[in-house]
Write an enzyme that holds these catalytic residues in place. Structure first.
Site, mmCIF file in Angstrom:
data_model
loop_
_atom_site.group_PDB
_atom_site.id
_atom_site.type_symbol
_atom_site.label_atom_id
_atom_site.label_comp_id
_atom_site.label_asym_id
_atom_site.label_seq_id
_atom_site.Cartn_x
_atom_site.Cartn_y
_atom_site.Cartn_z
ATOM 1 N N GLU A 101 39.584 33.826 35.396
ATOM 2 C CA GLU A 101 38.477 34.315 36.218
ATOM 3 C C GLU A 101 38.390 35.830 36.106
ATOM 4 O O GLU A 101 39.407 36.508 35.942
ATOM 5 C CB GLU A 101 38.712 33.879 37.670
ATOM 6 C CG GLU A 101 37.623 34.233 38.638
ATOM 7 C CD GLU A 101 36.277 33.602 38.355
ATOM 8 O OE1 GLU A 101 35.628 34.010 37.374
ATOM 9 O OE2 GLU A 101 35.850 32.734 39.137
ATOM 10 N N ASP A 102 37.178 36.349 36.199
ATOM 11 C CA ASP A 102 36.983 37.796 36.138
ATOM 12 C C ASP A 102 37.419 38.455 37.442
ATOM 13 O O ASP A 102 38.106 39.469 37.434
ATOM 14 C CB ASP A 102 35.537 38.164 35.802
ATOM 15 C CG ASP A 102 34.515 37.509 36.717
ATOM 16 O OD1 ASP A 102 34.869 36.611 37.501
ATOM 17 O OD2 ASP A 102 33.326 37.879 36.634
ATOM 18 N N ASP A 105 37.423 37.010 44.537
ATOM 19 C CA ASP A 105 36.749 37.720 45.621
ATOM 20 C C ASP A 105 36.886 36.881 46.890
ATOM 21 O O ASP A 105 37.937 36.871 47.516
ATOM 22 C CB ASP A 105 35.294 37.947 45.204
ATOM 23 C CG ASP A 105 34.539 38.933 46.061
ATOM 24 O OD1 ASP A 105 35.023 39.312 47.136
ATOM 25 O OD2 ASP A 105 33.434 39.316 45.653
ATOM 26 N N LYS A 133 40.307 41.000 44.781
ATOM 27 C CA LYS A 133 39.717 41.744 45.900
ATOM 28 C C LYS A 133 40.073 41.006 47.201
ATOM 29 O O LYS A 133 39.244 40.314 47.791
ATOM 30 C CB LYS A 133 38.203 41.837 45.715
ATOM 31 C CG LYS A 133 37.529 42.870 46.599
ATOM 32 C CD LYS A 133 35.999 42.803 46.500
ATOM 33 C CE LYS A 133 35.448 43.489 45.295
ATOM 34 N NZ LYS A 133 33.961 43.574 45.344
ATOM 35 N N PHE A 154 31.191 47.485 45.080
ATOM 36 C CA PHE A 154 30.345 46.613 44.270
ATOM 37 C C PHE A 154 30.447 47.057 42.814
ATOM 38 O O PHE A 154 29.920 48.096 42.436
ATOM 39 C CB PHE A 154 28.896 46.632 44.756
ATOM 40 C CG PHE A 154 28.106 45.496 44.178
ATOM 41 C CD1 PHE A 154 28.298 44.208 44.645
ATOM 42 C CD2 PHE A 154 27.216 45.708 43.145
ATOM 43 C CE1 PHE A 154 27.597 43.145 44.098
ATOM 44 C CE2 PHE A 154 26.499 44.656 42.600
ATOM 45 C CZ PHE A 154 26.699 43.368 43.080
ATOM 46 N N ASP A 161 28.529 41.077 36.609
ATOM 47 C CA ASP A 161 27.104 41.403 36.608
ATOM 48 C C ASP A 161 26.552 41.647 37.996
ATOM 49 O O ASP A 161 27.197 41.369 39.003
ATOM 50 C CB ASP A 161 26.316 40.253 35.983
ATOM 51 C CG ASP A 161 26.181 39.063 36.930
ATOM 52 O OD1 ASP A 161 25.048 38.656 37.220
ATOM 53 O OD2 ASP A 161 27.214 38.529 37.409
ATOM 54 N N ARG A 167 26.746 43.134 32.310
ATOM 55 C CA ARG A 167 27.914 42.445 31.744
ATOM 56 C C ARG A 167 28.416 43.142 30.482
ATOM 57 O O ARG A 167 29.590 43.069 30.152
ATOM 58 C CB ARG A 167 27.585 40.995 31.397
ATOM 59 C CG ARG A 167 27.313 40.106 32.579
ATOM 60 C CD ARG A 167 27.176 38.651 32.104
ATOM 61 N NE ARG A 167 26.545 37.798 33.086
ATOM 62 C CZ ARG A 167 27.162 37.235 34.121
ATOM 63 N NH1 ARG A 167 28.451 37.454 34.308
ATOM 64 N NH2 ARG A 167 26.514 36.465 34.965
#
Length: 181
Positions: A101-102, A105, A133, A154, A161, A167
């Site tokens: 996963e990027d 969150d 995060k 953010f 993105d 991206r």
């Protein structure tokens, strides 16, 4: 720099920083899976850049798969409802899998995905995330491999993105508020 680079307030992680994170995570995975083959499962679309770089750093047998799962749509916060847009093309029963996963969150999407994949009977399941995060976590889920813990800003770039843009930035930066508010 011009174009979309002008939309960035500050660069948090350079190309070199990101490469070092990928290398470190790859070494950790190699240590944990010595003598085994892993299946990396990228959560599209955001993790495609990270997974490509991570896979190239691994010096153990691995294969790759992709899933498209979302709880965000084009917004900035989770809707709370998870939608599987593209499922796996292979069976995972008995295999060692790593969800790539990027960003971890809210945890809503990853929590759902981990439960879904666990029900399919893999030998093991772990999570590798480039960015963590924890301030925004809504579920009790943690990554086994973490590039770095990030502030509640953010961010975009390196696969992340805002409304399908940014991206392609080679770094991770903070998006100026006027571009998302």
């Amino acid at each position: 720099m011009n174009g979309i680079h002008e939309h960035i307030l500050e660069i948090l992680y350079s190309e070199e920083d990101l490469a070092a994170m990928c290398q470190r995570i790859a070494r950790e995975i190699e240590r944990d899976y010595a003598g085994k083959e892993v299946l990396l499962i990228a959560v599209l679309k955001g993790s495609f850049v990270f997974m490509a770089d991570l896979a190239r750093q691994l010096n153990i047998p691995c294969s790759v798969e992709f899933m498209a799962v979302s709880s965000y749509g084009n917004g900035m916060s989770t809707s709370g409802e998870v939608c599987v847009k593209k499922d796996l093309d292979c069976q995972i029963a008995g295999r060692d899998i790593i969800i790539v996963e990027d960003i971890l969150d809210s945890g809503v999407t990853l929590s759902y995905l981990k439960k879904l994949l666990t029900a399919r009977g893999p030998a093991s399941i772990r999570i590798a995330t480039l960015l963590d995060k924890p301030e925004r976590r809504k579920t009790d889920i943690y990554a086994d491999y973490v590039g770095t813990v990030i502030p509640n800003k953010f961010i975009v770039g390196y696969g992340l993105d805002y409304a399908e843009q940014y991206r392609n930035l080679p770094y991770i930066g903070v998006l100026k508020p006027e571009y998302y508010s």
